[in-house]
Design a protein around this motif. Structure first.
Motif, PDB file in Angstrom:
ATOM      1  N   LEU A 223       0.739  -1.113   0.096  1.00 21.60           N
ATOM      2  CA  LEU A 223      -0.041   0.108  -0.008  1.00 21.60           C
ATOM      3  C   LEU A 223       0.819   1.315   0.003  1.00 21.60           C
ATOM      4  CD1 LEU A 223      -2.714  -0.956   2.499  1.00 21.60           C
ATOM      5  CD2 LEU A 223      -3.178  -0.150   0.021  1.00 21.60           C
ATOM      6  N   ALA A 224       1.999   1.227   0.910  1.00 18.57           N
ATOM      7  CA  ALA A 224       2.623   2.496   1.049  1.00 18.57           C
ATOM      8  C   ALA A 224       3.417   2.745  -0.245  1.00 18.57           C
ATOM      9  CB  ALA A 224       3.630   2.416   2.144  1.00 18.57           C
ATOM     10  N   THR A 225       3.825   1.855  -1.042  1.00 13.40           N
ATOM     11  CA  THR A 225       4.583   1.839  -2.169  1.00 13.40           C
ATOM     12  C   THR A 225       3.643   2.536  -3.462  1.00 13.40           C
ATOM     13  OG1 THR A 225       5.893  -0.009  -1.839  1.00 13.40           O
ATOM     14  CG2 THR A 225       5.740   0.669  -4.136  1.00 13.40           C
ATOM     15  N   TRP A 226       2.417   1.911  -3.509  1.00 12.51           N
ATOM     16  CA  TRP A 226       1.309   2.517  -4.362  1.00 12.51           C
ATOM     17  C   TRP A 226       1.172   4.139  -3.999  1.00 12.51           C
ATOM     18  CZ3 TRP A 226       0.337   1.285  -8.908  1.00 12.51           C
ATOM     19  CH2 TRP A 226      -0.047  -0.084  -9.273  1.00 12.51           C
ATOM     20  N   VAL A 227       0.891   4.409  -2.980  1.00 16.89           N
ATOM     21  CA  VAL A 227       0.485   5.646  -2.474  1.00 16.89           C
ATOM     22  C   VAL A 227       1.838   6.641  -2.884  1.00 16.89           C
ATOM     23  CG1 VAL A 227       0.238   7.288  -0.698  1.00 16.89           C
ATOM     24  CG2 VAL A 227      -1.070   5.116  -0.645  1.00 16.89           C
ATOM     25  N   ARG A 228       2.933   6.289  -2.591  1.00 19.04           N
ATOM     26  CA  ARG A 228       4.371   7.046  -2.868  1.00 19.04           C
ATOM     27  C   ARG A 228       4.501   6.987  -4.512  1.00 19.04           C
ATOM     28  NH1 ARG A 228      10.571   6.084  -1.323  1.00 19.04           N
ATOM     29  NH2 ARG A 228      11.441   7.842  -2.489  1.00 19.04           N
ATOM     30  N   TRP A 229       4.111   5.969  -5.147  1.00 21.15           N
ATOM     31  CA  TRP A 229       4.504   6.031  -6.655  1.00 21.15           C
ATOM     32  C   TRP A 229       3.223   7.043  -7.300  1.00 21.15           C
ATOM     33  CZ3 TRP A 229       4.382   0.986 -10.192  1.00 21.15           C
ATOM     34  CH2 TRP A 229       5.321   1.489 -11.319  1.00 21.15           C
ATOM     35  N   ILE A 230       2.122   6.781  -6.776  1.00 22.95           N
ATOM     36  CA  ILE A 230       0.810   7.724  -7.632  1.00 22.95           C
ATOM     37  C   ILE A 230       1.028   9.138  -7.121  1.00 22.95           C
ATOM     38  CG2 ILE A 230      -1.611   8.180  -7.403  1.00 22.95           C
ATOM     39  CD1 ILE A 230      -2.002   4.980  -6.885  1.00 22.95           C
ATOM     40  N   ALA A 326       7.694  -4.528 -18.698  1.00 24.14           N
ATOM     41  CA  ALA A 326       7.377  -5.067 -17.683  1.00 24.14           C
ATOM     42  C   ALA A 326       8.391  -4.820 -16.418  1.00 24.14           C
ATOM     43  CB  ALA A 326       7.442  -6.434 -17.529  1.00 24.14           C
ATOM     44  N   VAL A 327       8.144  -4.787 -15.318  1.00 22.44           N
ATOM     45  CA  VAL A 327       8.822  -4.284 -14.180  1.00 22.44           C
ATOM     46  C   VAL A 327       8.886  -5.599 -13.068  1.00 22.44           C
ATOM     47  CG1 VAL A 327       7.436  -3.058 -12.804  1.00 22.44           C
ATOM     48  CG2 VAL A 327       9.714  -2.826 -12.295  1.00 22.44           C
ATOM     49  N   ARG A 328      10.078  -5.872 -12.722  1.00 20.02           N
ATOM     50  CA  ARG A 328       9.955  -7.061 -11.580  1.00 20.02           C
ATOM     51  C   ARG A 328      11.209  -7.259 -10.899  1.00 20.02           C
ATOM     52  NH1 ARG A 328      11.003 -11.436 -16.674  1.00 20.02           N
ATOM     53  NH2 ARG A 328      13.197 -10.952 -16.909  1.00 20.02           N
ATOM     54  N   MET A 329      11.181  -7.809  -9.710  1.00 13.62           N
ATOM     55  CA  MET A 329      12.260  -8.229  -8.859  1.00 13.62           C
ATOM     56  C   MET A 329      12.512  -9.698  -8.680  1.00 13.62           C
ATOM     57  SD  MET A 329      12.871  -6.909  -5.018  1.00 13.62           S
ATOM     58  CE  MET A 329      11.643  -7.878  -4.120  1.00 13.62           C
ATOM     59  N   ALA A 354      12.299   3.208  -4.232  1.00 11.20           N
ATOM     60  CA  ALA A 354      13.232   4.254  -5.260  1.00 11.20           C
ATOM     61  C   ALA A 354      13.473   3.566  -6.419  1.00 11.20           C
ATOM     62  CB  ALA A 354      14.575   4.728  -4.575  1.00 11.20           C
ATOM     63  N   ALA A 355      13.958   2.497  -6.576  1.00 12.78           N
ATOM     64  CA  ALA A 355      14.071   1.718  -7.804  1.00 12.78           C
ATOM     65  C   ALA A 355      12.868   1.412  -8.589  1.00 12.78           C
ATOM     66  CB  ALA A 355      14.759   0.009  -7.665  1.00 12.78           C
ATOM     67  N   LEU A 356      11.654   1.176  -8.024  1.00 13.31           N
ATOM     68  CA  LEU A 356      10.489   1.087  -8.757  1.00 13.31           C
ATOM     69  C   LEU A 356      10.157   2.568  -9.627  1.00 13.31           C
ATOM     70  CD1 LEU A 356       8.113  -0.552  -9.495  1.00 13.31           C
ATOM     71  CD2 LEU A 356       6.989   0.128  -7.323  1.00 13.31           C
ATOM     72  N   LEU A 357      10.220   3.320  -8.714  1.00 13.78           N
ATOM     73  CA  LEU A 357      10.056   4.808  -9.066  1.00 13.78           C
ATOM     74  C   LEU A 357      10.793   5.050 -10.260  1.00 13.78           C
ATOM     75  CD1 LEU A 357       8.374   4.816  -6.829  1.00 13.78           C
ATOM     76  CD2 LEU A 357       9.231   7.319  -6.398  1.00 13.78           C
ATOM     77  N   ALA A 358      12.038   4.777 -10.002  1.00 16.05           N
ATOM     78  CA  ALA A 358      12.956   4.927 -11.328  1.00 16.05           C
ATOM     79  C   ALA A 358      12.792   4.234 -12.576  1.00 16.05           C
ATOM     80  CB  ALA A 358      14.551   4.761 -10.787  1.00 16.05           C
ATOM     81  N   ILE A 378      12.084  -4.991 -20.421  1.00 15.51           N
ATOM     82  CA  ILE A 378      12.109  -5.335 -19.005  1.00 15.51           C
ATOM     83  C   ILE A 378      12.915  -4.573 -18.153  1.00 15.51           C
ATOM     84  CG2 ILE A 378      12.442  -7.471 -17.786  1.00 15.51           C
ATOM     85  CD1 ILE A 378      11.988  -9.405 -19.923  1.00 15.51           C
ATOM     86  N   PHE A 379      12.239  -4.348 -17.148  1.00 12.00           N
ATOM     87  CA  PHE A 379      13.133  -3.520 -16.034  1.00 12.00           C
ATOM     88  C   PHE A 379      13.094  -4.431 -14.912  1.00 12.00           C
ATOM     89  CE2 PHE A 379      10.942  -0.358 -18.328  1.00 12.00           C
ATOM     90  CZ  PHE A 379      11.937   0.720 -18.479  1.00 12.00           C
ATOM     91  N   ASP A 380      14.383  -5.007 -14.792  1.00 11.23           N
ATOM     92  CA  ASP A 380      14.546  -5.972 -13.451  1.00 11.23           C
ATOM     93  C   ASP A 380      15.198  -5.126 -12.364  1.00 11.23           C
ATOM     94  OD1 ASP A 380      13.746  -8.387 -14.444  1.00 11.23           O
ATOM     95  OD2 ASP A 380      15.639  -8.849 -15.400  1.00 11.23           O
ATOM     96  N   ILE A 381      14.559  -5.371 -11.186  1.00 12.05           N
ATOM     97  CA  ILE A 381      15.095  -4.925  -9.988  1.00 12.05           C
ATOM     98  C   ILE A 381      15.869  -5.561  -8.958  1.00 12.05           C
ATOM     99  CG2 ILE A 381      14.419  -3.392  -8.020  1.00 12.05           C
ATOM    100  CD1 ILE A 381      12.180  -2.268  -9.448  1.00 12.05           C
ATOM    101  N   SER A 382      16.911  -5.261  -8.595  1.00  9.34           N
ATOM    102  CA  SER A 382      17.767  -6.336  -7.906  1.00  9.34           C
ATOM    103  C   SER A 382      17.035  -6.188  -6.432  1.00  9.34           C
ATOM    104  CB  SER A 382      19.189  -5.661  -7.544  1.00  9.34           C
ATOM    105  OG  SER A 382      19.738  -5.601  -8.742  1.00  9.34           O
TER     106      SER A 382
END
Length: 554
Positions: A223-230, A326-329, A354-358, A378-382
């Motif tokens: 939830l917190a990630t969605w709120v910050r990203w939006i 696509a974005v994934r970890m 931070a990596a997701l927003l980037a 594809i955006f792969d996040i570590s």
């Protein structure tokens, strides 16, 4: 790969697609191919009851029909009902060609394909959905054998679009133009336009976000990630959240967790994906979870960023589209089929913000098209390092789950006890190889265990038969008693009848005597009448003489 063969003519085709909305969208590759090969054939797409609305995004030459039940629900206690429903349903969808279009087959689709009268049945060589729970249904319907089916081999981890490409090639269908596609209708576009008017936003500039996952936020970001990203996205572009009435609780959770109050939330009818597709179409960008709306957005050509977790392999359900990404970890437990061993789904909930927003910013800034629509960016996040320290306990829980699943699989394969030829082959190998002895003994032990299970089932059946026989004996004793009462009544009736017959005989004797006496009386009366007539004659003679004498004397 060998080519599939068909028995002409093909006038009707049945295709099963008993999974989700996104699967149906990807499966339009196959629908387009078979329509191009047999343009005059009637194509029926069989779906789950919840997916009947998918007809709103499919061409008119596809008839969408839902099963009368959801095959994902337990069958225990409903065998007779399901047998009747499948038998009647199969009669209504008789076809020349049947295609089981799910790689992970669904038991109801497999049975239906075998019952629809198809001369040819095509399928992937993926895992069957039929297990011990369905054997009674198969036996009742006579739909167990799949020996005559033609199958196409594909790798389990291959992308869904690659699987469909393989079956199109095997069917000798030109893949040109066979891409995931969505059909829009005027009435749905009008409804979507009204929904956009409520937002007050410019459609072409807005980012539409679909944060739900079909299971509220269970397979979504934190939830917190969605709120910050939006909030971050709003700094450069207008954002609108949307979903169906099934997704409304997830949107409410976001609002309660600090979602900016100026972000519009639009609820669209869940039973009509056509309105949802029309709402996405023409928007500036789509950002959302790996769901049906994401696949719709990609197929419509909308810039699409799909957020992926590890339920499936890293590549299997990537979106199709010239402007899809696509974005994934990826972490070591990818491919768990959403049987997560952890207390939270780290593959989604712990993606570094931070990596997701980037990654999102990089996607929005690129504005490029993929060289191949079947291979998105594809955006792969570590993953963060601390994830490595929380695995041992969950791994053991997962191991126990695997053991439980293993035991279920063993139970589901009790039919091995019926394969006597394999049992004989095992026995023949016992005298040749030491290791074969061990394997054979293990197999024999397994067979004996299976036979024990069958014997237990047989004993239970015998017990039920004995109970039924006891009940029948009680009914027979009651019947015999009733028959004895009837025989006694018949004896009494016979005695009464004899008495009646004797009385009738006596009456007949009296009537005979009365008849004889009447005859004597009649004879006497006749004799008296003769005497009277004689007397009258004699009396008439003197009277004439007297008359003549009187006449002479006078």
């Amino acid at each position: 790969m060998g080519s599939l063969t068909f028995t002409s003519p093909i006038r009707s085709i049945l295709v099963t697609r008993l999974d989700g909305l996104g699967d149906i969208v990807i499966g339009t590759m196959l629908l387009q191919g078979i329509h191009a090969k047999w343009p005059e054939a009637k194509i029926r797409l069989i779906v789950r009851p919840q997916m009947l609305g998918a007809a709103s995004i499919l061409p008119d030459w596809v008839e969408v029909i839902s099963l009368p039940f959801d095959p994902r629900e337990p069958v225990a206690g409903r065998t007779a009902e399901i047998v009747g429903q499948l038998r009647q349903f199969a009669l209504a969808v008789q076809s020349d060609l049947a295609i089981v279009a799910e790689y992970n087959r669904t038991w109801a689709g497999e049975i239906l394909a075998a019952m629809c009268g198809a001369r040819d049945i095509m399928a992937f060589d993926g895992p069957t959905g039929i297990n011990l729970n369905h054997r009674e249904i198969c036996q009742a319907l006579g739909a167990a054998s799949q020996e005559s089916w033609q199958t196409v081999h594909v790798d389990d981890g291959a992308r869904e679009t690659e699987k469909y490409a393989a079956i199109l090639d095997a069917m000798q269908i030109d893949r040109a133009g066979c891409e995931p596609a969505v059909t829009l209708r005027d009435e749905d576009q009008n409804a979507a336009a009204q929904a956009w008017a409520k937002t007050g936003l410019s459609r072409a500039d807005a980012i539409v976000c679909f944060p739900s996952s079909g299971e509220a936020l269970a397979r979504s970001l934190d939830l917190a990630t969605w709120v910050r990203w939006i909030g971050h996205l709003q700094q450069s572009r207008p954002v609108v959240l949307f979903g169906s009435e099934w997704d409304a609780p997830a949107l409410d959770e976001l609002a309660a967790h600090g979602l900016p109050s100026n972000v519009p939330r639009i609820i669209l009818p869940g039973e009509n994906p056509g309105v949802m597709a029309a709402f996405i179409e023409g928007s500036g960008c789509f950002i959302g979870t790996d769901t049906g709306p994401m696949h719709i957005a990609g197929a419509l050509g909308v810039p699409t960023l799909g957020i992926f977790g590890g339920g499936q392999s890293a590549h299997r359900f990537l979106p199709f589209g010239k402007r899809a990404a696509a974005v994934r970890m990826p972490i070591g437990c990818y491919g768990c089929e959403w049987h997560c061993p952890f207390d939270r789904r780290h593959c989604l909930k712990d993606i570094p913000q931070a990596a997701l927003l980037a990654a999102g910013d990089a996607f929005l800034a690129a504005a490029h098209e993929n060289a191949d629509a079947f291979h998105p960016q594809i955006f792969d996040i570590s993953p963060p390092g601390e994830l490595l320290n929380v695995t041992l306990g969950p791994m053991m829980r997962q191991h126990r789950r695997f053991l439980a699943d293993h035991h279920e699989i063993m139970e589901h394969h009790v039919f091995l006890a019926e394969k006597r030829s394999e049992f004989a082959d095992i026995l023949s190998r016992l005298g040749s190889q030491t290791h074969a002895h061990i394997d054979a003994l293990a197999a024999i032990a397994k067979t004996i265990a299976d036979m024990t299970g069958q014997n237990d089932a047989r004993d239970a059946a015998i017990a039920r038969l004995n109970s039924a026989l006891s009940e029948m004996t009680r009914h027979n004793e009651s019947r015999d008693g009733a028959i004895g009462d009837i025989n006694k009544s018949l004896s009494e009736m016979t005695a009464h009848n004899q008495s009646r017959d004797d009385a009738i005989a006596h009456l007949n004797a009296i009537l005979a005597e009365m008849t004889r006496q009447n005859d004597s009386r009649d004879a006497a009366i006749a004799h008296l009448n003769e005497l009277v007539d004689a007397m009258n004659t004699k009396m008439n003679t003197p009277d004439g003489a007297i008359t003549r004498l009187r006449k002479w004397l006078s």
